[in-house]
Design an enzyme around this catalytic site. Structure first.
Site, PDB file in Angstrom:
ATOM      1  N   PRO A  51      17.997  -4.541 -21.414  1.00  9.31           N
ATOM      2  CA  PRO A  51      18.159  -3.795 -20.157  1.00  9.31           C
ATOM      3  C   PRO A  51      18.242  -4.680 -18.905  1.00  9.31           C
ATOM      4  CG  PRO A  51      15.863  -3.721 -20.861  1.00  9.31           C
ATOM      5  CD  PRO A  51      16.616  -4.446 -21.934  1.00  9.31           C
ATOM      6  N   GLY A  52      18.057  -6.001 -19.030  1.00 12.30           N
ATOM      7  CA  GLY A  52      18.307  -6.866 -17.876  1.00 12.30           C
ATOM      8  C   GLY A  52      17.156  -7.745 -17.430  1.00 12.30           C
ATOM      9  N   ALA A  53      16.107  -7.845 -18.238  1.00 13.57           N
ATOM     10  CA  ALA A  53      14.933  -8.630 -17.817  1.00 13.57           C
ATOM     11  C   ALA A  53      15.235 -10.131 -17.723  1.00 13.57           C
ATOM     12  CB  ALA A  53      13.764  -8.378 -18.762  1.00 13.57           C
TER      13      ALA A  53
ATOM     14  N   ASP B 214      26.532  -7.065 -22.419  1.00 14.62           N
ATOM     15  CA  ASP B 214      25.904  -6.324 -23.515  1.00 14.62           C
ATOM     16  C   ASP B 214      26.840  -5.232 -24.033  1.00 14.62           C
ATOM     17  OD1 ASP B 214      22.611  -6.269 -24.346  1.00 14.62           O
ATOM     18  OD2 ASP B 214      23.873  -4.647 -25.139  1.00 14.62           O
TER      19      ASP B 214
ATOM     20  N   ASP C 254      31.506  -6.953 -25.917  1.00 17.21           N
ATOM     21  CA  ASP C 254      31.014  -7.701 -27.069  1.00 17.21           C
ATOM     22  C   ASP C 254      31.128  -9.199 -26.763  1.00 17.21           C
ATOM     23  OD1 ASP C 254      30.714  -9.031 -29.534  1.00 17.21           O
ATOM     24  OD2 ASP C 254      31.576  -7.353 -30.649  1.00 17.21           O
ATOM     25  N   VAL C 255      30.016  -9.897 -26.904  1.00 13.91           N
ATOM     26  CA  VAL C 255      29.994 -11.335 -26.587  1.00 13.91           C
ATOM     27  C   VAL C 255      30.980 -12.118 -27.454  1.00 13.91           C
ATOM     28  CG1 VAL C 255      28.534 -13.410 -26.766  1.00 13.91           C
ATOM     29  CG2 VAL C 255      27.646 -11.357 -25.652  1.00 13.91           C
TER      30      VAL C 255
ATOM     31  N   LYS D 133      18.306 -16.988 -29.284  1.00 13.14           N
ATOM     32  CA  LYS D 133      17.310 -16.398 -30.184  1.00 13.14           C
ATOM     33  C   LYS D 133      17.878 -16.330 -31.599  1.00 13.14           C
ATOM     34  CE  LYS D 133      16.327 -11.865 -30.102  1.00 13.14           C
ATOM     35  NZ  LYS D 133      15.163 -11.358 -29.405  1.00 13.14           N
TER      36      LYS D 133
HETATM   37  N1  SAM Z   1      17.123 -10.222 -23.022  1.00  9.57           N
HETATM   38  C1  SAM Z   1      17.172  -8.770 -22.820  1.00  9.57           C
HETATM   39  C2  SAM Z   1      16.229  -8.447 -21.665  1.00  9.57           C
HETATM   40  O1  SAM Z   1      15.393  -9.299 -21.361  1.00  9.57           O
HETATM   41  O2  SAM Z   1      16.336  -7.365 -21.076  1.00  9.57           O
HETATM   42  C3  SAM Z   1      16.823  -8.035 -24.093  1.00  9.57           C
HETATM   43  C4  SAM Z   1      17.905  -8.206 -25.144  1.00  9.57           C
HETATM   44  S1  SAM Z   1      17.742  -7.181 -26.581  1.00  9.57           S
HETATM   45  C5  SAM Z   1      16.461  -7.983 -27.469  1.00  9.57           C
HETATM   46  C6  SAM Z   1      19.175  -7.587 -27.526  1.00  9.57           C
HETATM   47  C7  SAM Z   1      20.484  -7.048 -26.990  1.00  9.57           C
HETATM   48  O3  SAM Z   1      21.581  -7.671 -27.655  1.00  9.57           O
HETATM   49  C8  SAM Z   1      20.679  -5.546 -27.208  1.00  9.57           C
HETATM   50  O4  SAM Z   1      20.733  -4.886 -25.974  1.00  9.57           O
HETATM   51  C9  SAM Z   1      22.021  -5.449 -27.951  1.00  9.57           C
HETATM   52  O5  SAM Z   1      22.826  -4.373 -27.523  1.00  9.57           O
HETATM   53  C10 SAM Z   1      22.664  -6.776 -27.584  1.00  9.57           C
HETATM   54  N2  SAM Z   1      23.760  -7.198 -28.461  1.00  9.57           N
HETATM   55  C11 SAM Z   1      23.762  -7.266 -29.816  1.00  9.57           C
HETATM   56  N3  SAM Z   1      24.947  -7.679 -30.265  1.00  9.57           N
HETATM   57  C12 SAM Z   1      25.735  -7.908 -29.181  1.00  9.57           C
HETATM   58  C13 SAM Z   1      27.078  -8.351 -28.994  1.00  9.57           C
HETATM   59  N4  SAM Z   1      27.865  -8.671 -30.046  1.00  9.57           N
HETATM   60  N5  SAM Z   1      27.569  -8.446 -27.746  1.00  9.57           N
HETATM   61  C14 SAM Z   1      26.778  -8.120 -26.687  1.00  9.57           C
HETATM   62  N6  SAM Z   1      25.502  -7.711 -26.793  1.00  9.57           N
HETATM   63  C15 SAM Z   1      24.982  -7.594 -28.030  1.00  9.57           C
END
Ligand code: SAM
Length: 196
Positions: free
Chosen positions: A33-35, A65, A82-83, A147
């Site tokens: 969510p953006g932290a 995201d 998508d990244v 990660k």
């Molecule tokens: N670092 C974020 C924060 O501090 O708010 C939390 C991230 S959360 C653990 C992981 C995120 O990776 C999810 O929101 C998921 O939608 C995203 N995600 C997974 N695969 C992805 C992709 N291929 N492209 C973009 N985002 C992706």
């Protein structure tokens, strides 16, 4: 106030390694969510809110995201992106000053299936795609934090990272649950691969 507790992991990593400097450009992969983006905005001063010296340079934060990321001052978000998609890479090249990032952050994670081995493999594949992204946008000398979930393929990822970064180390922040397989690679001093 941070949007998510994950902020403390990045704060801890940045307090120790000083990866995010005022004026720098950062790409935050899996930003919702953006932290992490909140932390990046503070540290690179992209909203001009850094304490102290008013003359500090303003950096750039771009978050990506698959999900929607609520707006944040100082950050540009690519929601529903998508990244691993080349279309996203093209947009990044346009958004980043000179098309270059000093730091790529990734807290990305696939939706966990519950099958540990499978989730591990999926996340490693996502991390490997960050090496392609780095080749397009990462400044020589730049850093990558990603990660991963520990498992048999972790050393393959480490080896690939070591082929283009001079320094690669494994981090387990205190803010990361002790009983989880979650780890981070910190890769520093990027050098572009030599094409043979
Ligand atoms: N670092 C974020 C924060 O501090 O708010 C939390 C991230 S959360 C653990 C992981 C995120 O990776 C999810 O929101 C998921 O939608 C995203 N995600 C997974 N695969 C992805 C992709 N291929 N492209 C973009 N985002 C992706």
């Amino acid at each position: 106030n941070f949007r998510c507790r994950s902020a403390f992991k990045l704060l801890e990593i940045d307090d120790k390694f000083r990866l995010l400097q005022p004026g720098w450009s950062v790409v935050d992969c899996g930003a919702a969510p953006g932290a992490w983006s909140q932390v990046a905005v503070l540290r690179v001063n992209s909203a001009g809110t850094a304490e102290g010296d008013a003359a500090l340079p303003h950096g750039t934060v771009v978050g990506i995201d698959l999900l929607n990321i609520p707006p944040l001052d100082g950050a540009h978000f690519l929601s529903s992106h998508d990244v691993t998609d080349p279309v996203t890479h093209t947009k990044l090249l346009e958004l980043l000053p000179n098309g270059r990032a000093h730091v790529i952050l990734s807290d990305m994670a696939p939706n966990a299936s519950g099958f540990r081995e499978m989730d591990h493999e999926k996340l490693i594949t996502m991390c490997l795609s960050l090496i392609d992204l780095a080749e397009k946008i990462l400044q020589p000398g730049g850093s990558l934090v990603c990660k991963y979930w520990d498992g048999i393929l972790a050393h393959k990822l480490q080896k690939k990272l070591s082929s283009v970064f001079s320094s690669v180390q494994t981090l387990k922040p205190n803010a990361s649950r002790k009983d989880s397989a979650e780890r981070y690679f910190l890769a520093r001093m990027y050098r572009k691969p030599v094409k043979g």
